[in-house]
Design a protein around this motif. Structure first.
Motif, PDB file in Angstrom:
ATOM      1  N   LEU A 127     -27.126 -20.781 -20.001  1.00 14.30           N
ATOM      2  CA  LEU A 127     -27.860 -22.019 -19.403  1.00 14.30           C
ATOM      3  C   LEU A 127     -27.013 -22.457 -18.335  1.00 14.30           C
ATOM      4  O   LEU A 127     -26.025 -23.357 -18.781  1.00 14.30           O
ATOM      5  CB  LEU A 127     -28.340 -22.904 -20.379  1.00 14.30           C
ATOM      6  CG  LEU A 127     -29.268 -22.448 -21.683  1.00 14.30           C
ATOM      7  CD1 LEU A 127     -29.252 -23.503 -22.837  1.00 14.30           C
ATOM      8  CD2 LEU A 127     -30.582 -22.023 -20.981  1.00 14.30           C
ATOM      9  N   SER A 128     -27.203 -22.041 -17.265  1.00 19.30           N
ATOM     10  CA  SER A 128     -26.573 -22.901 -16.083  1.00 19.30           C
ATOM     11  C   SER A 128     -27.476 -24.044 -15.597  1.00 19.30           C
ATOM     12  O   SER A 128     -28.627 -24.295 -16.190  1.00 19.30           O
ATOM     13  CB  SER A 128     -26.279 -22.025 -14.800  1.00 19.30           C
ATOM     14  OG  SER A 128     -27.682 -21.750 -14.247  1.00 19.30           O
ATOM     15  N   GLU A 129     -27.057 -24.786 -14.558  1.00 19.97           N
ATOM     16  CA  GLU A 129     -27.838 -25.964 -14.176  1.00 19.97           C
ATOM     17  C   GLU A 129     -29.260 -25.462 -13.574  1.00 19.97           C
ATOM     18  O   GLU A 129     -30.235 -26.331 -13.435  1.00 19.97           O
ATOM     19  CB  GLU A 129     -27.357 -26.480 -13.058  1.00 19.97           C
ATOM     20  CG  GLU A 129     -26.039 -27.495 -13.592  1.00 19.97           C
ATOM     21  CD  GLU A 129     -24.597 -26.653 -13.685  1.00 19.97           C
ATOM     22  OE1 GLU A 129     -23.634 -27.111 -14.000  1.00 19.97           O
ATOM     23  OE2 GLU A 129     -24.666 -25.589 -13.475  1.00 19.97           O
ATOM     24  N   PRO A 225     -15.386 -24.385 -20.767  1.00 22.70           N
ATOM     25  CA  PRO A 225     -15.754 -23.180 -20.093  1.00 22.70           C
ATOM     26  C   PRO A 225     -15.811 -22.109 -20.866  1.00 22.70           C
ATOM     27  O   PRO A 225     -16.151 -21.082 -20.525  1.00 22.70           O
ATOM     28  CB  PRO A 225     -14.445 -23.030 -19.273  1.00 22.70           C
ATOM     29  CG  PRO A 225     -13.298 -23.830 -19.977  1.00 22.70           C
ATOM     30  CD  PRO A 225     -14.107 -25.025 -20.469  1.00 22.70           C
ATOM     31  N   GLU A 226     -15.335 -22.024 -22.204  1.00 22.23           N
ATOM     32  CA  GLU A 226     -15.613 -21.078 -23.101  1.00 22.23           C
ATOM     33  C   GLU A 226     -16.510 -21.514 -24.199  1.00 22.23           C
ATOM     34  O   GLU A 226     -16.156 -22.544 -25.051  1.00 22.23           O
ATOM     35  CB  GLU A 226     -14.312 -20.896 -23.637  1.00 22.23           C
ATOM     36  CG  GLU A 226     -14.208 -19.550 -24.617  1.00 22.23           C
ATOM     37  CD  GLU A 226     -12.794 -19.458 -25.128  1.00 22.23           C
ATOM     38  OE1 GLU A 226     -12.694 -19.431 -26.311  1.00 22.23           O
ATOM     39  OE2 GLU A 226     -11.826 -18.783 -24.409  1.00 22.23           O
ATOM     40  N   PRO A 227     -17.940 -21.123 -24.383  1.00 22.52           N
ATOM     41  CA  PRO A 227     -18.858 -21.220 -25.178  1.00 22.52           C
ATOM     42  C   PRO A 227     -18.366 -21.015 -26.542  1.00 22.52           C
ATOM     43  O   PRO A 227     -17.354 -20.195 -26.799  1.00 22.52           O
ATOM     44  CB  PRO A 227     -19.869 -20.459 -24.685  1.00 22.52           C
ATOM     45  CG  PRO A 227     -19.698 -19.870 -23.509  1.00 22.52           C
ATOM     46  CD  PRO A 227     -18.220 -20.084 -23.216  1.00 22.52           C
ATOM     47  N   VAL A 272     -24.336 -23.177 -22.947  1.00 17.13           N
ATOM     48  CA  VAL A 272     -24.333 -23.966 -21.613  1.00 17.13           C
ATOM     49  C   VAL A 272     -23.120 -23.416 -20.678  1.00 17.13           C
ATOM     50  O   VAL A 272     -22.072 -23.459 -21.334  1.00 17.13           O
ATOM     51  CB  VAL A 272     -24.315 -25.542 -21.711  1.00 17.13           C
ATOM     52  CG1 VAL A 272     -24.286 -26.122 -20.720  1.00 17.13           C
ATOM     53  CG2 VAL A 272     -25.639 -25.664 -22.628  1.00 17.13           C
ATOM     54  N   ILE A 273     -23.435 -23.296 -19.619  1.00 20.59           N
ATOM     55  CA  ILE A 273     -22.318 -22.776 -18.536  1.00 20.59           C
ATOM     56  C   ILE A 273     -22.087 -24.023 -17.701  1.00 20.59           C
ATOM     57  O   ILE A 273     -22.946 -24.390 -16.881  1.00 20.59           O
ATOM     58  CB  ILE A 273     -22.610 -21.348 -17.846  1.00 20.59           C
ATOM     59  CG1 ILE A 273     -23.080 -20.598 -19.057  1.00 20.59           C
ATOM     60  CG2 ILE A 273     -21.512 -20.964 -17.230  1.00 20.59           C
ATOM     61  CD1 ILE A 273     -21.854 -20.098 -19.895  1.00 20.59           C
ATOM     62  N   ALA A 275     -21.374 -24.166 -14.484  1.00 22.98           N
ATOM     63  CA  ALA A 275     -21.472 -23.437 -13.114  1.00 22.98           C
ATOM     64  C   ALA A 275     -21.317 -24.295 -12.014  1.00 22.98           C
ATOM     65  O   ALA A 275     -20.149 -23.980 -11.230  1.00 22.98           O
ATOM     66  CB  ALA A 275     -22.685 -22.808 -13.029  1.00 22.98           C
ATOM     67  N   ALA A 276     -21.858 -25.496 -11.994  1.00 19.99           N
ATOM     68  CA  ALA A 276     -21.648 -26.392 -10.795  1.00 19.99           C
ATOM     69  C   ALA A 276     -20.023 -26.825 -10.732  1.00 19.99           C
ATOM     70  O   ALA A 276     -19.636 -27.000  -9.746  1.00 19.99           O
ATOM     71  CB  ALA A 276     -22.595 -27.481 -10.954  1.00 19.99           C
ATOM     72  N   LEU A 277     -19.789 -27.379 -11.943  1.00 20.68           N
ATOM     73  CA  LEU A 277     -18.158 -27.915 -12.049  1.00 20.68           C
ATOM     74  C   LEU A 277     -17.200 -26.867 -11.738  1.00 20.68           C
ATOM     75  O   LEU A 277     -16.234 -27.117 -10.858  1.00 20.68           O
ATOM     76  CB  LEU A 277     -18.117 -28.164 -13.400  1.00 20.68           C
ATOM     77  CG  LEU A 277     -17.889 -29.771 -13.796  1.00 20.68           C
ATOM     78  CD1 LEU A 277     -17.643 -29.863 -15.243  1.00 20.68           C
ATOM     79  CD2 LEU A 277     -17.436 -30.643 -12.947  1.00 20.68           C
ATOM     80  N   THR A 278     -17.412 -25.556 -12.012  1.00 21.75           N
ATOM     81  CA  THR A 278     -16.428 -24.460 -11.648  1.00 21.75           C
ATOM     82  C   THR A 278     -16.646 -24.002 -10.357  1.00 21.75           C
ATOM     83  O   THR A 278     -15.469 -24.134  -9.687  1.00 21.75           O
ATOM     84  CB  THR A 278     -17.144 -23.131 -12.639  1.00 21.75           C
ATOM     85  OG1 THR A 278     -16.954 -23.664 -14.026  1.00 21.75           O
ATOM     86  CG2 THR A 278     -16.019 -22.175 -12.251  1.00 21.75           C
TER      87      THR A 278
END
Length: 298
Positions: A127-129, A225-227, A272-273, A275-278
Motif C-alpha cells: 500500500l503506497s499513497e 521503511p521495513e514492514p 504500508v510503504i 513511498a512519498a517520504l522515501t
C-alpha cells in the motif's frame, strides 16, 4: 518559521512542538481554554471558531486534533466523537485559511493529520499513497477527515500525514507493554497481519520534513521503511521488557470482545510503504521496529 499547532497536548503534538522550538521556530499552540501566554491561541473546534488573525504570519499549520481511537469500546457516542472531532477541527482551520486568502494574505502550508486506517484490511497488498481507500469504520473516518482538509484554498500546499502505529513511551503501544510486563504477551489474531509502525522520533521528523519540503503534497504515508507483522511488533515489545511471548489471542476472540475496534486496530493487514517520504529524500532514524521499541523504552 512561525508554526501553529492544533492537538499539541498529545504525545505526537508535544514532541513536535519541542522539536520545532529546539531548532529555533516560533510555535503557537491552539487551546480550548483561556490562553495563558502569547504562545497560546484560543479556538473551539466544536463550534468552528478560530480567529483568522491566529494564522497571521504563519508559515505552516499542523493539525493533529482528534479524539483517541484507542479508548474502548467504540460505542455509538465514541464513534461520533472520533469522526466529529477530526472533521470539526479541520473545518475550523480551513475556514480560517479561507478568511486569510479572501483578505489577500499569504496562505500557510497545511499539514493535516490523517491515518493509514484509510486503507482498511488489505492482506497481500503493498500500500503506497496511490492505493485506493478501503472499507471499515476507520477508513470512512479518514476519508471524511481528508476531504475536510482538501477544502482548503487552492493556493494551500496540503500534506495529508497518514500516520501508522507510533511507537513511543505512550499511546497505542502502551497496552502491549502492559501485557508484556504481566507475562501475557503473545500473537494477536495469529500475528501474520502487517502493522504499519513508525518511531515517535521519525514521526516528528517526518512532520517537520512535510513542513519544510515544498515538493511534498497530498497523501504521505508516515510508516517505517521495513514492514513488520503484528507478531514481530508484539514480540519486540516483549523482548525489550525481558518477558515471555507465549499467550495467543485468537482473532475470533478479539472480534467478539472489541468488535470493529478489534478488527480495524488489531486484525487489519496493512503493508504500508512510505513511498512519498522515501522519494522526497527523508532519512529514517529507526529502520526496524526493534530499533523503534528500544528507542521508546530508552
Amino acid at each position: 518559521m512561525r508554526v501553529v499547532v492544533g492537538g499539541a497536548s498529545g504525545m505526537i503534538g508535544r514532541a513536535l512542538v519541542e522539536r520545532l522550538r529546539e531548532r529555533g521556530d516560533h510555535v503557537a499552540v491552539l487551546v480550548r481554554r483561556a490562553p495563558e501566554g502569547s504562545d497560546e491561541l484560543p479556538w473551539d473546534p466544536a463550534t468552528g471558531y478560530l480567529d483568522p488573525v491566529a494564522l497571521a504570519g504563519a508559515d505552516a499549520v499542523v493539525n493533529l486534533s482528534g479524539e483517541s481511537i484507542s479508548k474502548l469500546p467504540w460505542t455509538p457516542r465514541r464513534r461520533t466523537a472520533i469522526l466529529g472531532s477530526r472533521v470539526q477541527a479541520t473545518t475550523a482551520i480551513v475556514g480560517a485559511l479561507h478568511a486569510r486568502a479572501d483578505a489577500g494574505e499569504p496562505v500557510p502550508v497545511l499539514v493535516s493529520g490523517s491515518a493509514v486506517g484509510v486503507y482498511g484490511d488489505r492482506p497481500g497488498e503493498e500500500l503506497s499513497e496511490e492505493a485506493a481507500p478501503g472499507g471499515g469504520f476507520l477508513a470512512g473516518v479518514v476519508r471524511a477527515w481528508e476531504a475536510a482538509a482538501l477544502e482548503a484554498p487552492a493556493a494551500t500546499r496540503i500534506v495529508l500525514a497518514r500516520t501508522g502505529l507510533v511507537i513511543g513511551p505512550e499511546g497505542a503501544t502502551a497496552p502491549l507493554r502492559m501485557l508484556a510486563r504481566f507475562g501475557l504477551a503473545g500473537p494477536l489474531g495469529g500475528g501474520r497481519q502487517h502493522w504499519p509502525w513508525i518511531s515517535l522520533d521519525d514521526e516528528v521528523a517526518a512532520l517537520v520534513h512535510a513542513i519544510d519540503d515544498s515538493g511534498l503534497r497530498g497523501p504521505v504515508n508516515l510508516a517505517g521503511p521495513e514492514p513488520a507483522t503484528a507478531d514481530r511488533v508484539a514480540r519486540a515489545v516483549a523482548a525489550d521488557a525481558h518477558r515471555p511471548y507465549w499467550l495467543p489471542a485468537p482473532g475470533f476472540a478479539i472480534s467478539l470482545a472489541l468488535g470493529d475496534a478489534g478488527r480495524d486496530l488489531l486484525l487489519a493487514d496493512q503493508r504500508v510503504i512510505p513511498a512519498a517520504l522515501t522519494a522526497s529524500g527523508f532519512a529514517f532514524r529507526h529502520t526496524t521496529v526493534e530499533e523503534a521499541v528500544a528507542a521508546a523504552a530508552g
